[in-house]
Design an enzyme around this catalytic site. Sequence first.
Site, mmCIF file in Angstrom:
data_model
loop_
_atom_site.group_PDB
_atom_site.id
_atom_site.type_symbol
_atom_site.label_atom_id
_atom_site.label_comp_id
_atom_site.label_asym_id
_atom_site.label_seq_id
_atom_site.Cartn_x
_atom_site.Cartn_y
_atom_site.Cartn_z
ATOM 1 N N PHE B 235 8.415 10.784 -24.498
ATOM 2 C CA PHE B 235 8.332 10.729 -25.959
ATOM 3 C C PHE B 235 8.340 12.114 -26.594
ATOM 4 O O PHE B 235 7.824 12.308 -27.682
ATOM 5 C CB PHE B 235 7.094 9.923 -26.389
ATOM 6 N N THR B 463 14.413 4.756 -20.890
ATOM 7 C CA THR B 463 15.370 4.232 -21.854
ATOM 8 C C THR B 463 16.460 3.403 -21.200
ATOM 9 O O THR B 463 17.131 2.625 -21.871
ATOM 10 C CB THR B 463 16.011 5.410 -22.590
ATOM 11 N N ASN B 620 24.233 -1.490 -23.861
ATOM 12 C CA ASN B 620 23.522 -2.524 -23.106
ATOM 13 C C ASN B 620 22.539 -3.193 -24.066
ATOM 14 O O ASN B 620 21.558 -2.577 -24.493
ATOM 15 C CB ASN B 620 22.778 -1.900 -21.912
ATOM 16 N N GLN B 627 14.272 -1.055 -26.488
ATOM 17 C CA GLN B 627 13.929 0.221 -27.105
ATOM 18 C C GLN B 627 13.625 0.040 -28.595
ATOM 19 O O GLN B 627 12.747 0.709 -29.140
ATOM 20 C CB GLN B 627 15.087 1.198 -26.912
ATOM 21 N N GLY B 691 23.756 8.229 -30.175
ATOM 22 C CA GLY B 691 22.364 8.232 -29.757
ATOM 23 C C GLY B 691 21.583 7.331 -30.686
ATOM 24 O O GLY B 691 21.895 7.229 -31.875
ATOM 25 N N GLU B 694 15.723 7.014 -31.061
ATOM 26 C CA GLU B 694 14.632 7.297 -32.000
ATOM 27 C C GLU B 694 14.762 6.569 -33.324
ATOM 28 O O GLU B 694 13.785 6.457 -34.063
ATOM 29 C CB GLU B 694 14.543 8.806 -32.214
#
Lengths: 207, 727
Positions: B235, B463, B620, B627, B691, B694
Amino acid sequence: MSEPSQHAAEDSGPGRRSVLKAGGVSAAAVMMPLAPGGAAHAAPGPSAAPRAAADIALRVNGETHRVAVEARVTLLDALRERLRLTGTKKGCDRGECGACTVLVDGRRVKSCLTLAVMQEDREITTVEGVARGERLHPVQEAFVARDAFQCGFCTPGQIMSAVACVEEGHTGSRDEIREWMSGNLCRCGCYPNIVDAVRDAAREVRR
Amino acid sequence: MSKVVGKPLRRVDARAKVTGAAQYAADARVPGAAHGFLVMSTVARGRISRIDVRAAEAAPGVLAVLTHRTMPRLRTPPGEVPYFKSFVPLQDDRIHHAGQPVALVVAGTLEQAQEAATLVEVRYDSERPRAALLDALDEAYVPPDSHDEPSEYTRGDVAAGREQAEVTVDVTYTTVTQHHNPMEPSVTLAVWDGADLTVHESAQGIGFTRSTLAEALDVPPRNVRVLSPYLGGGFGGKGPVWPHTLLTAAAAREVGRPVKLVLSRAHTYSSTGHRAETHQRLALGARRDGRLTFAEHTTTEQVSRTEQSLHAANKATRLLYGIPNLRTVQRAVRLDLPTGSFMRSPEATTSHVLECALDELSCELGVDPVELRLRNDTRVDLVTGEPFGSRYLAECFRRGAELFGWDRRDPEPRSMRDEDGLVGWGVAAAAHTGGGFPGGAARVTLSEDGTALVQSGTQDIGTGTYTVMTQVSADGLGVPTDAVRFELGDTRFPGAPLSAGSATVPCTVPGVFAACATARDTVVGMAVRDPESPLHGRDPGRITVRDGRLFVTGDPGRYDTYRAVVRRHGEPVVVNSPPQDSFSGYSTGAVFAEVCVHPRLGTVRVRRVTGVFDPGTVLNHRTARSQAIGGAIWNIGFTLTEHTLIDAHAGRVVNPNLSGYLVPVNADVPRVEVEFIDKPDPTSPALNARGFGETPSTGVTAALANAVYHATGRRIRELPLTPDKLL
């Protein structure tokens, strides 16, 4: 504010652990802040005495291991550092996170909160002992199918708790599972998937 | 062409993780390893006046007690570089924060090391520390730009934008110090073999760890190997290279034995960074129709005495909406506290304030908060002037509103009660950087049994890197996933950047796919040149590769196989990808939350969270969904309970544990509903994915806070939203 002194203490105050882990270094560390005048020059106390190792037999996952441990060694550290059973994890070493959960005579126990010498003649089960050979336990299968983990570090403890949760019959509803699985923290945030997995496993076990 | 990417493949490391076989850094079997334990400063500012290690050295099993007098000197790179902290303790007698290492004890067993650590006597000449941000705001200054973040940014004409505004909100919010608390505390296990150093490390960036160790210990980087095959969460806390890593490696060289150091949970509260406390002022104005005319956002963040990099970037304010006139400023206040760092979704800290202020504005305007956001959507990145690669924020809001049933919301606060209390519905945008750092590379080794080993020096912080890269490799090669083994976490593999900033996919996918595609083309070339191949003489451009078979497109009956080609070749085929370029991306979403607030106790229960996200192509669905759920849960803690309490007089953390620092438990967490738009970003080199890690741990903070306002009519501008503030 001149010349404060310290006995380095890991913990900033009394914790749950201090109640259970009497004797040995942790209790000493926990007591320190309570000593007047910062116990810098306190007598070395029990820590200076040579410590005898006890030869004990631990029965883990159906196998008996003879091991020499000092009385202060936790079951968790005995499993990890002496028996090389590293599946059981240390997340906090004070009973707060549940990563070290194992079964002792079928009951869930946080292995950081109990001493190895107290566990002779008990049947200890760790995450390494849950599967039957190549065949995963229904709880393990369900964790895989439901993606009930990410980093996997809390998973051994979650699985041991889940095995017990199913055995205990605390799986009547999602809320009941949530309550009875709340002793195991998961920082990745897999809780809903864990609840799904425990439900699935309970159904599978009862079939 | 894509066949496995996008499928909800089960994690390839799942079996290892559910059986306890996965070996994390502290699990590595290293015979003869000694144990290290740190002694920490109890004062926050001053100097060590005396340190007496005689009792500790005399304790049973002790090999060394290293202090600032005896620890070898370690080199630090000049200046401040990202991901490495220039201050290393045990190099002089100065104390910069409480919980700073003042001694490192090495002993034969963990118990011996812990015992000896209690016997080190330290005296200090201490000074009164400054430890509360809000007491020191008058010391705020604008530090140099950090990383790629400007400390000050202006566009348009803010004064003119203020003039144009018909409705303005000007609000001050605060956020508190929080800690990463991965379930695995940081670990270093250092093993020297002559001049070679192997370090088993819980690292989000093995490459940075290697180069920093080499620099600090003055050994060539090629002599240093860092291994991190499994990571028990990070994290951000395991992103930078922290001092304990360097100290442990130095101690191992000193005692001539491998040394394992696992930070205690308490020690992690001063050793691996934190989300720094912030004070934020945001002025926001709009015309009556809801069109934003200006914003001015000043963030003031705690930094330490030794570092001044900032992490609460005002990115959402700059990028999320089409605000024509804008000024953002990031200020710092030096305090006698440990150095802060990035923590899961650093941009959440400022986007929380933006998204709460928009809710306040929507109330002032009488415009629905979803509608207000739709009216200010932008397809252009107003910082660069370029269009976003792809952006479906409006679609996320519309779909989320539909799933959540937003049209049934009565906008009046305190209007939606039921038998359990005051019910509130809130909404916010989720947004985070989702680009990649440059340098990702990979290697493919095709064996004579027809399987592929794909290696890249990246990390899997939970992840799903192992799984997603297996899928990418399978598609790149044209083989089933069970013919691929993907390995990571070893600096002997081709390098890959840090797993932070949602960057693992954009950093690693292009290199892995390129290596695999090149390997496929190489094998096709070998086949068509080989007289023994059924494909001899065929045009390589017309060869399809699927399920490990090579055939002329449209004629699958006449085929060669990887296995046969490599066997005839007589040795494995090895292909390396070149390091890949960087990529900039911004991934958004919309989150909706329902809370129930007890009218007399002030307790907040989260009843449901719905999130719809746009990460580009979803590689995926299973791991991405997990996540996203995890991000929502992380934000429940962020918003309601997580607070590192610091004694303002002593500068010490009061609750360095998991019983006083409250992360969500299972019983706190409702069902979380997640959907993805799943449309490709054509500008992404990572198979059209950005990405994403987050993004889902932003937005939920504001959605919850806005829901609490809707439930209670109380606007709490100080996180966390604890019952005392709602009574």
